[in-house]
Scaffold this motif. Structure first.
Motif, short mmCIF file in Angstrom:
data_model
loop_
_atom_site.label_atom_id
_atom_site.label_comp_id
_atom_site.label_asym_id
_atom_site.label_seq_id
_atom_site.Cartn_x
_atom_site.Cartn_y
_atom_site.Cartn_z
N ALA A 71 0.83 -1.21 0.00
CA ALA A 71 0.00 0.00 0.00
C ALA A 71 0.86 1.26 0.00
N ASP A 76 -0.75 4.68 -0.77
CA ASP A 76 -1.94 4.55 0.06
C ASP A 76 -1.62 4.24 1.52
N ARG A 96 -4.61 4.56 3.82
CA ARG A 96 -5.65 5.38 3.22
C ARG A 96 -6.94 4.56 3.21
N ALA A 98 -10.18 2.81 1.84
CA ALA A 98 -10.40 2.17 0.53
C ALA A 98 -11.64 2.70 -0.20
N ARG A 103 -11.33 8.39 0.17
CA ARG A 103 -9.93 8.33 -0.27
C ARG A 103 -9.06 9.50 0.18
N ALA A 106 -7.15 8.97 5.86
CA ALA A 106 -6.41 7.76 6.23
C ALA A 106 -6.64 7.46 7.71
#
Length: 192
Positions: A71, A76, A96, A98, A103, A106
Motif C-alpha cells: 500500500a 496509500d 488510506r 479504501a 480516499r 487515512a
C-alpha cells in the motif's frame, strides 16, 4: 533518516526509518518480520490494545507488513520503524481509506513500541513521523481509534493535535472485560 535522544535514565540514540529507507539496508530488512512479530506478540501477550486478543503468529505479522508495504508503494499508506542500535524497537503505520468517497483520508492503524523503551519518546517520534507523512501525502483527515483504557496513547495523540470525535461505550471485548472504543481525528484542513 532522523535521530534523536530519548530520556529515561541513560541517553539512547534512535533512528526512525520509512519503508524505502529500510529497504536500502538489507541486514535490517532481513530481520524485520521476525523483530516486528516479537514486539507485537510481546505487547499483546502483556495486554496491549493492538487489535488482537491472542498474540499474532509470525505469518500474520509478515502478511500485515507485506500488505502495508504494498500500500505504501501505491501511495496509500505510510510505514515507519524505530531502531536503537540497529534493533527494531517500534513500528507504526497508517492506511488510506479504501472507499472512493473516503480516499482523501487515512487511518492510523497501529503504533507499537517495545516495552523496554516505553516512556522514552519513541512512540511520539513514530507518530509525529506518520503525521508528517500524512501531510506530505495530502491526507485531509487522519483518524485513529484506541481502547478507552489506553490512557497513555490517548494522551500522546491529544498532545500531537488529535481530538476525540466519538466513543462507543463497552464496545471492545477482551474475554469478559469490556472497554470503550475512542475515535480521534487530526483534521489537516483546519491546520493548513
Amino acid at each position: 533518516m532522523k535521530s534523536a535522544k530519548i530520556s529515561g535514565g541513560s541517553t539512547t540514540e534512535y533512528v526512525i526509518l520509512d519503508a524505502v529507507e529500510l529497504a536500502a539496508d538489507p541486514e535490517l530488512q532481513s530481520r524485520l518480520a521476525e523483530s516486528a512479530h516479537r514486539i507485537l506478540a510481546d505487547l499483546v501477550d502483556g495486554g496491549a490494545a493492538l487489535g488482537w486478543v491472542e498474540p499474532p503468529s509470525p505469518d500474520e505479522v509478515a502478511d500485515l507488513l507485506a500488505h502495508v508495504v504494498s500500500a505504501a508503494r501505491a501511495g496509500d499508506a505510510a510505514l515507519r520503524f524505530a531502531f536503537v542500535e540497529r534493533r527494531l524497537v517500534g513500528l507504526g503505520y497508517w492506511l488510506r481509506y479504501a472507499r472512493p468517497t473516503h480516499r482523501p483520508h487515512a487511518d492510523l492503524e497501529k503504533v507499537a513500541v517495545d516495552a523496554a523503551v516505553h516512556g522514552r519518546g519513541v512512540g511520539r517520534a513514530l507518530t509525529a513521523a506518520l503525521i508528517a507523512d500524512a501531510r506530505k501525502a495530502g491526507i485531509e483527515v487522519l483518524t485513529l481509534d484506541a481502547r478507552g483504557d489506553n490512557t497513555g496513547a490517548l494522551h500522546l495523540y491529544r498532545s500531537l493535535g488529535f481530538t476525540e470525535y466519538g466513543r462507543l461505550p463497552d464496545f471492545v471485548a477482551v474475554g469478559e472485560r469490556r472497554y470503550d472504543k475512542v475515535f480521534c481525528m487530526l483534521d489537516f484542513r483546519r491546520h493548513d
